[in-house]
Motif scaffolding. Structure first.
Motif, mmCIF file in Angstrom:
data_model
loop_
_atom_site.group_PDB
_atom_site.id
_atom_site.type_symbol
_atom_site.label_atom_id
_atom_site.label_comp_id
_atom_site.label_asym_id
_atom_site.label_seq_id
_atom_site.Cartn_x
_atom_site.Cartn_y
_atom_site.Cartn_z
ATOM 1 N N CYS A 133 -13.695 10.373 24.758
ATOM 2 C CA CYS A 133 -13.510 10.659 23.430
ATOM 3 C C CYS A 133 -14.912 11.182 22.671
ATOM 4 O O CYS A 133 -14.868 11.985 21.933
ATOM 5 C CB CYS A 133 -12.585 9.580 22.754
ATOM 6 S SG CYS A 133 -12.499 9.979 20.879
ATOM 7 N N LEU A 134 -15.714 10.012 22.980
ATOM 8 C CA LEU A 134 -17.148 10.324 22.470
ATOM 9 C C LEU A 134 -17.738 11.350 22.838
ATOM 10 O O LEU A 134 -18.350 12.044 21.914
ATOM 11 C CB LEU A 134 -18.054 8.938 22.790
ATOM 12 C CG LEU A 134 -17.586 7.769 21.852
ATOM 13 C CD1 LEU A 134 -18.328 6.377 22.435
ATOM 14 C CD2 LEU A 134 -17.397 7.755 20.533
ATOM 15 N N LYS B 30 -18.093 18.802 19.717
ATOM 16 C CA LYS B 30 -17.612 19.263 18.506
ATOM 17 C C LYS B 30 -18.575 19.168 17.414
ATOM 18 O O LYS B 30 -18.350 19.796 16.063
ATOM 19 C CB LYS B 30 -16.275 18.812 18.128
ATOM 20 C CG LYS B 30 -15.112 18.869 18.932
ATOM 21 C CD LYS B 30 -14.795 20.414 19.133
ATOM 22 C CE LYS B 30 -13.460 20.419 19.980
ATOM 23 N NZ LYS B 30 -13.071 22.115 20.207
ATOM 24 N N GLY B 31 -19.634 18.587 17.275
ATOM 25 C CA GLY B 31 -20.545 18.341 16.548
ATOM 26 C C GLY B 31 -20.613 17.155 15.342
ATOM 27 O O GLY B 31 -21.003 17.287 14.452
ATOM 28 N N LYS C 87 -17.455 7.653 16.216
ATOM 29 C CA LYS C 87 -16.888 6.118 16.605
ATOM 30 C C LYS C 87 -15.349 6.035 15.685
ATOM 31 O O LYS C 87 -14.489 5.456 16.284
ATOM 32 C CB LYS C 87 -17.952 5.248 16.346
ATOM 33 C CG LYS C 87 -17.519 3.886 16.631
ATOM 34 C CD LYS C 87 -18.485 2.919 16.157
ATOM 35 C CE LYS C 87 -17.905 1.592 16.713
ATOM 36 N NZ LYS C 87 -16.691 1.188 16.119
ATOM 37 N N TRP C 88 -15.646 6.557 14.366
ATOM 38 C CA TRP C 88 -14.315 6.335 13.534
ATOM 39 C C TRP C 88 -13.080 7.062 14.199
ATOM 40 O O TRP C 88 -12.017 6.593 14.271
ATOM 41 C CB TRP C 88 -14.935 6.627 12.186
ATOM 42 C CG TRP C 88 -13.571 6.873 11.352
ATOM 43 C CD1 TRP C 88 -12.994 5.651 10.597
ATOM 44 C CD2 TRP C 88 -12.755 7.641 10.837
ATOM 45 N NE1 TRP C 88 -11.821 6.064 9.851
ATOM 46 C CE2 TRP C 88 -11.757 7.281 10.033
ATOM 47 C CE3 TRP C 88 -12.850 9.028 11.370
ATOM 48 C CZ2 TRP C 88 -10.664 8.259 9.536
ATOM 49 C CZ3 TRP C 88 -11.782 10.003 10.764
ATOM 50 C CH2 TRP C 88 -10.734 9.464 10.185
ATOM 51 N N HIS C 89 -13.552 8.332 14.343
ATOM 52 C CA HIS C 89 -12.582 9.201 14.943
ATOM 53 C C HIS C 89 -11.790 8.342 16.426
ATOM 54 O O HIS C 89 -10.544 8.670 16.404
ATOM 55 C CB HIS C 89 -13.043 10.671 15.330
ATOM 56 C CG HIS C 89 -12.211 11.604 15.304
ATOM 57 N ND1 HIS C 89 -12.312 12.924 15.597
ATOM 58 C CD2 HIS C 89 -10.916 11.692 15.416
ATOM 59 C CE1 HIS C 89 -11.500 13.737 15.600
ATOM 60 N NE2 HIS C 89 -10.355 12.800 15.812
ATOM 61 N N CYS C 90 -12.802 8.014 17.156
ATOM 62 C CA CYS C 90 -12.239 7.611 18.539
ATOM 63 C C CYS C 90 -11.400 6.350 18.278
ATOM 64 O O CYS C 90 -10.299 6.010 18.918
ATOM 65 C CB CYS C 90 -13.188 7.348 19.440
ATOM 66 S SG CYS C 90 -13.974 9.108 19.979
ATOM 67 N N ASP C 91 -11.870 5.446 17.265
ATOM 68 C CA ASP C 91 -11.330 4.235 16.976
ATOM 69 C C ASP C 91 -9.799 4.590 16.230
ATOM 70 O O ASP C 91 -8.849 3.604 16.613
ATOM 71 C CB ASP C 91 -11.882 3.465 15.805
ATOM 72 C CG ASP C 91 -13.292 2.817 16.471
ATOM 73 O OD1 ASP C 91 -13.186 2.641 17.583
ATOM 74 O OD2 ASP C 91 -14.126 2.212 15.701
ATOM 75 N N GLN C 92 -9.649 5.623 15.557
ATOM 76 C CA GLN C 92 -8.315 5.975 14.832
ATOM 77 C C GLN C 92 -7.521 6.511 15.996
ATOM 78 O O GLN C 92 -6.228 6.197 16.071
ATOM 79 C CB GLN C 92 -8.477 7.265 13.838
ATOM 80 C CG GLN C 92 -9.238 6.629 12.845
ATOM 81 C CD GLN C 92 -8.471 5.586 11.912
ATOM 82 O OE1 GLN C 92 -7.290 5.741 11.751
ATOM 83 N NE2 GLN C 92 -9.422 4.505 11.407
ATOM 84 N N LEU C 93 -7.858 7.056 17.224
ATOM 85 C CA LEU C 93 -7.235 7.427 18.197
ATOM 86 C C LEU C 93 -6.642 6.346 19.079
ATOM 87 O O LEU C 93 -5.658 6.213 19.654
ATOM 88 C CB LEU C 93 -7.714 8.536 19.055
ATOM 89 C CG LEU C 93 -8.114 10.090 18.245
ATOM 90 C CD1 LEU C 93 -8.883 10.896 19.242
ATOM 91 C CD2 LEU C 93 -6.637 10.534 18.108
ATOM 92 N N VAL C 94 -7.459 5.198 19.250
ATOM 93 C CA VAL C 94 -7.098 3.971 19.802
ATOM 94 C C VAL C 94 -6.114 3.437 19.219
ATOM 95 O O VAL C 94 -5.188 2.988 19.721
ATOM 96 C CB VAL C 94 -8.507 3.085 19.780
ATOM 97 C CG1 VAL C 94 -7.967 1.526 20.314
ATOM 98 C CG2 VAL C 94 -9.373 3.665 20.759
ATOM 99 N N LYS C 95 -5.966 3.370 17.848
ATOM 100 C CA LYS C 95 -4.821 2.894 17.139
ATOM 101 C C LYS C 95 -3.755 3.620 17.463
ATOM 102 O O LYS C 95 -2.444 3.140 17.381
ATOM 103 C CB LYS C 95 -5.156 2.804 15.664
ATOM 104 C CG LYS C 95 -6.066 1.916 15.297
ATOM 105 C CD LYS C 95 -6.533 2.111 13.649
ATOM 106 C CE LYS C 95 -7.612 1.178 13.375
ATOM 107 N NZ LYS C 95 -7.798 1.091 11.777
ATOM 108 N N LYS C 96 -3.562 4.770 17.658
ATOM 109 C CA LYS C 96 -2.427 5.805 17.795
ATOM 110 C C LYS C 96 -2.052 5.649 19.206
ATOM 111 O O LYS C 96 -1.029 6.029 19.511
ATOM 112 C CB LYS C 96 -2.665 7.066 17.482
ATOM 113 C CG LYS C 96 -3.000 7.279 15.805
ATOM 114 C CD LYS C 96 -3.040 8.815 15.521
ATOM 115 C CE LYS C 96 -3.302 8.917 13.915
ATOM 116 N NZ LYS C 96 -3.402 10.579 13.735
#
Length: 71
Positions: free
Chosen positions: A39-40, A46-47, A54-63
């Motif tokens: 994910c990272l 993607k830039g 980190k925030w984006h991947c943490d949100q995907l972990v929650k889902k």
């Protein structure tokens, strides 16, 4: 008129039989959880900034789309 009602009834029956089958196929295919490091890497490509990645991947972990990081 009779021909039109036969065509309509056939369409309704066909649609009614196809819907449960399509939903059963979609339910039986689970989405695999991806690795946190993948994910990272993807967000970096993607830039995104490191903090936003980190925030984006943490949100995907929650889902449930990404496995939690192993530290």
């Amino acid at each position: 008129m009779l021909r039109m009602s036969v065509v309509l009834a056939t369409a309704i029956v066909t649609t009614g039989l196809a819907s449960p089958m399509a939903s059963a196929v979609a339910i039986s295919k689970p989405v695999p959880p991806y690795a946190y490091q993948d994910c990272l890497k993807a967000t970096k490509q993607k830039g995104e900034s490191p903090s936003h990645s980190k925030w984006h991947c943490d949100q995907l972990v929650k889902k449930g789309w990404v496995k939690p990081p192993t530290r």
